[in-house]
Design an enzyme around this catalytic site. Structure first.
Site, mmCIF file in Angstrom:
data_model
loop_
_atom_site.group_PDB
_atom_site.id
_atom_site.type_symbol
_atom_site.label_atom_id
_atom_site.label_comp_id
_atom_site.label_asym_id
_atom_site.label_seq_id
_atom_site.Cartn_x
_atom_site.Cartn_y
_atom_site.Cartn_z
ATOM 1 N N GLY A 280 4.090 -1.768 -20.260
ATOM 2 C CA GLY A 280 3.055 -1.148 -19.437
ATOM 3 C C GLY A 280 3.616 0.100 -18.792
ATOM 4 O O GLY A 280 3.501 1.218 -19.303
ATOM 5 N N ARG A 281 4.319 -0.118 -17.677
ATOM 6 C CA ARG A 281 4.908 0.976 -16.901
ATOM 7 C C ARG A 281 5.712 1.943 -17.764
ATOM 8 O O ARG A 281 5.651 3.157 -17.574
ATOM 9 C CB ARG A 281 5.842 0.355 -15.862
ATOM 10 C CG ARG A 281 6.497 1.332 -14.927
ATOM 11 C CD ARG A 281 7.629 0.633 -14.157
ATOM 12 N NE ARG A 281 7.249 -0.689 -13.704
ATOM 13 C CZ ARG A 281 6.774 -0.964 -12.485
ATOM 14 N NH1 ARG A 281 6.661 -0.015 -11.607
ATOM 15 N NH2 ARG A 281 6.433 -2.198 -12.147
ATOM 16 N N TYR A 321 5.060 -2.501 -2.040
ATOM 17 C CA TYR A 321 6.444 -2.909 -2.315
ATOM 18 C C TYR A 321 7.483 -1.911 -1.790
ATOM 19 O O TYR A 321 8.602 -1.881 -2.295
ATOM 20 C CB TYR A 321 6.745 -3.040 -3.812
ATOM 21 C CG TYR A 321 5.697 -3.437 -4.786
ATOM 22 C CD1 TYR A 321 5.320 -4.780 -4.910
ATOM 23 C CD2 TYR A 321 5.152 -2.514 -5.673
ATOM 24 C CE1 TYR A 321 4.410 -5.162 -5.887
ATOM 25 C CE2 TYR A 321 4.242 -2.894 -6.648
ATOM 26 C CZ TYR A 321 3.877 -4.221 -6.741
ATOM 27 O OH TYR A 321 2.991 -4.598 -7.714
ATOM 28 N N CYS A 346 -6.350 3.849 8.007
ATOM 29 C CA CYS A 346 -6.035 3.293 9.322
ATOM 30 C C CYS A 346 -5.158 2.052 9.206
ATOM 31 O O CYS A 346 -5.584 0.939 9.517
ATOM 32 C CB CYS A 346 -7.333 2.973 10.056
ATOM 33 S SG CYS A 346 -8.356 4.423 10.194
ATOM 34 N N GLU A 347 -3.952 2.245 8.711
ATOM 35 C CA GLU A 347 -2.954 1.188 8.585
ATOM 36 C C GLU A 347 -1.595 1.848 8.769
ATOM 37 O O GLU A 347 -1.335 2.917 8.188
ATOM 38 C CB GLU A 347 -2.956 0.578 7.157
ATOM 39 C CG GLU A 347 -4.200 -0.156 6.750
ATOM 40 C CD GLU A 347 -4.325 -1.544 7.355
ATOM 41 O OE1 GLU A 347 -3.331 -2.056 7.914
ATOM 42 O OE2 GLU A 347 -5.428 -2.099 7.291
#
Ligand SMILES: *Cc1c(COP(=O)(O)O)cnc(C)c1O
Length: 421
Positions: A280-281, A321, A346-347
């Site tokens: 994938g990556r 992560y 807003c985190e």
């Protein structure tokens, strides 16, 4: 050209993707924006697939890493199959023209309706992750009247030495079936009328840079194939999963697929199996970037912040992560300064880079968050009711919009407004 990643780099001080000025795409399309390179996809797909050219194989691209149907179409046209983890991903792969006999279906929580859909599509193999799943699949297959080809996803208990959240092949992981139990599950599968065990499967984790765990897993699973064949099972597929890592910093080394192939191919050849891989990556990661605009620069006694218009909803890996993404300005700068690059969500966790040396930029400049082709757009959400970005695919000196930016209409699609009377 000063190359950062293949087909992405600076020419005369300006950031280019293939032959296109990144700034130009940003001006025309707005930001935040996912930009992919067709040539990069081709390069990484070939780099991976050709390393295994000695064996009959299905190179099943992990759809969850980058699932745009144009991307799937492009990879499919080069021969790729699809590694899927939901009915929705199977639907995408088939919509993109990938042949069902190159589609594998993994996932620890498949529902009966997803199994039925996959069977009706005639996919190649189900990768089974528990005994209960096996029995449910047998019942669904009977109802539909089609035998289901399966591999058991075996957990080889090797340590891939990657981030704990993306390690999947340890005994403590929720994925797969323990090595010692797998044999029993195959024996049970053998007795089921609507199940045909045709392969073995493992996938030990993601972003793996040290290839020795792959050899350890391959050798363990190859032993299992011999034992299963002794018991009369005709195992013909050897699925070695995905997980090969990439460099997230331009200057960093990364493993060549050649060296991975050298570890796996001899086993597969001696078993006379067909090889399935699930990269994938490795294929999508460095084929795309996320372009963002620097909205505001804010400084306090402790820190300087670059507030950008992409947020954790657009690219979740740093927040999820603490993943590193290299960030560069669209214009090469002579001086750098230490800043936090933060998004508008807003985190507190909405941070792309902390205390990072970045080319001294001005409000209104473009910044490119690199290596964002994998687990970038696919993990995006509408959190904070933000419109998910558009996606474009560059080819040479042109680009194609392969997904429109969300509209307000998309934001409330499917929602009903109650009648207050
Ligand atoms: C996610 C996943 C992959 C792809 O992993 P990458 O690290 O992106 O190569 C392959 N196989 C399975 C079963 C997966 O869950």
């Amino acid at each position: 050209m000063r190359t950062l990643f293949p087909f992405i780099g600076y020419r005369d001080g300006e950031l280019f993707i293939e032959k296109l000025l990144v700034k130009k795409i940003g001006k025309e399309m707005g930001t935040p924006l996912y930009i992919y390179s067709k040539k990069a996809f081709e390069y990484w797909y070939k780099e991976f697939d050709s390393a295994f050219s000695d064996v009959e194989r299905v190179t099943a691209f992990a759809v969850k890493s980058c699932s745009n149907i144009s991307v799937l179409r492009l990879l499919g046209s080069m021969g790729a199959g699809a590694d899927t983890v939901s009915a929705g991903e199977i639907f995408r792969a088939i919509t993109a023209g990938i042949s069902p006999n190159k589609i594998v279906f993994a996932g620890i929580g498949k529902r009966a309706d997803e199994m039925a859909y996959a069977l009706s599509c005639n996919i190649l193999i189900f990768n089974i992750e528990s005994e209960s799943e096996l029995y449910l699949l047998n019942r669904v297959a009977e109802r539909i009247g089609k035998v289901a080809n399966i591999s058991v996803r075996v957990n080889p208990d090797v340590n891939p030495k990657t981030h704990p959240y993306i390690s999947t092949g340890l005994r403590t992981s929720k994925f797969g079936i323990e090595y010692e139990k797998a044999f029993d599950v195959y024996m049970k599968a053998k007795e089921l009328k609507w199940i045909e065990p045709v392969g073995v499967h493992f996938h030990i984790g993601s972003q793996i840079l040290d290839i020795s765990p792959f050899e350890e897993a391959t050798s363990k699973i190859a032993d299992l194939v011999k034992v299963l064949r002794d018991k009369g099972l005709s195992i013909s597929y050897f699925d070695a999963g995905g997980g090969l890592g990439i460099n997230y910093k331009p200057e960093e080394p990364y493993p060549q697929t050649e060296s991975l192939a050298k570890k796996i191919v001899p086993y597969v050849k001696s078993l006379d199996c067909k090889l399935i891989t699930e990269p994938g990556r490795r294929i999508s990661g460095n084929s795309g970037l996320l372009l963002t605009s620097l909205l505001f620069i804010k400084e306090n006694e402790e820190k300087k912040f670059y507030i950008v218009d992409a947020g954790m909803n657009d690219c979740m890996r740093p927040a999820l992560y603490q993943a590193y993404h290299h960030i560069v300005s669209s214009v090469e700068k002579e001086r750098t300064e230490k800043v936090d690059v933060v998004g508008p969500v807003c985190e507190t966790g909405d941070i792309f880079a902390k205390d990072r040396d970045i080319g001294v930029s001005n409000e209104g400049d473009y910044l490119a968050i690199l290596s964002a082709g994998a687990y970038g757009f696919t993990m995006s959400s509408n959190y904070n009711s933000r419109l998910r970005p558009a996606e474009v695919l560059v080819s040479g000196n042109t680009y194609t919009v392969i997904r429109d930016r969300d509209t307000f209409g998309d934001l409330i699609k499917g929602e009903k407004i109650i009648d207050i009377g």
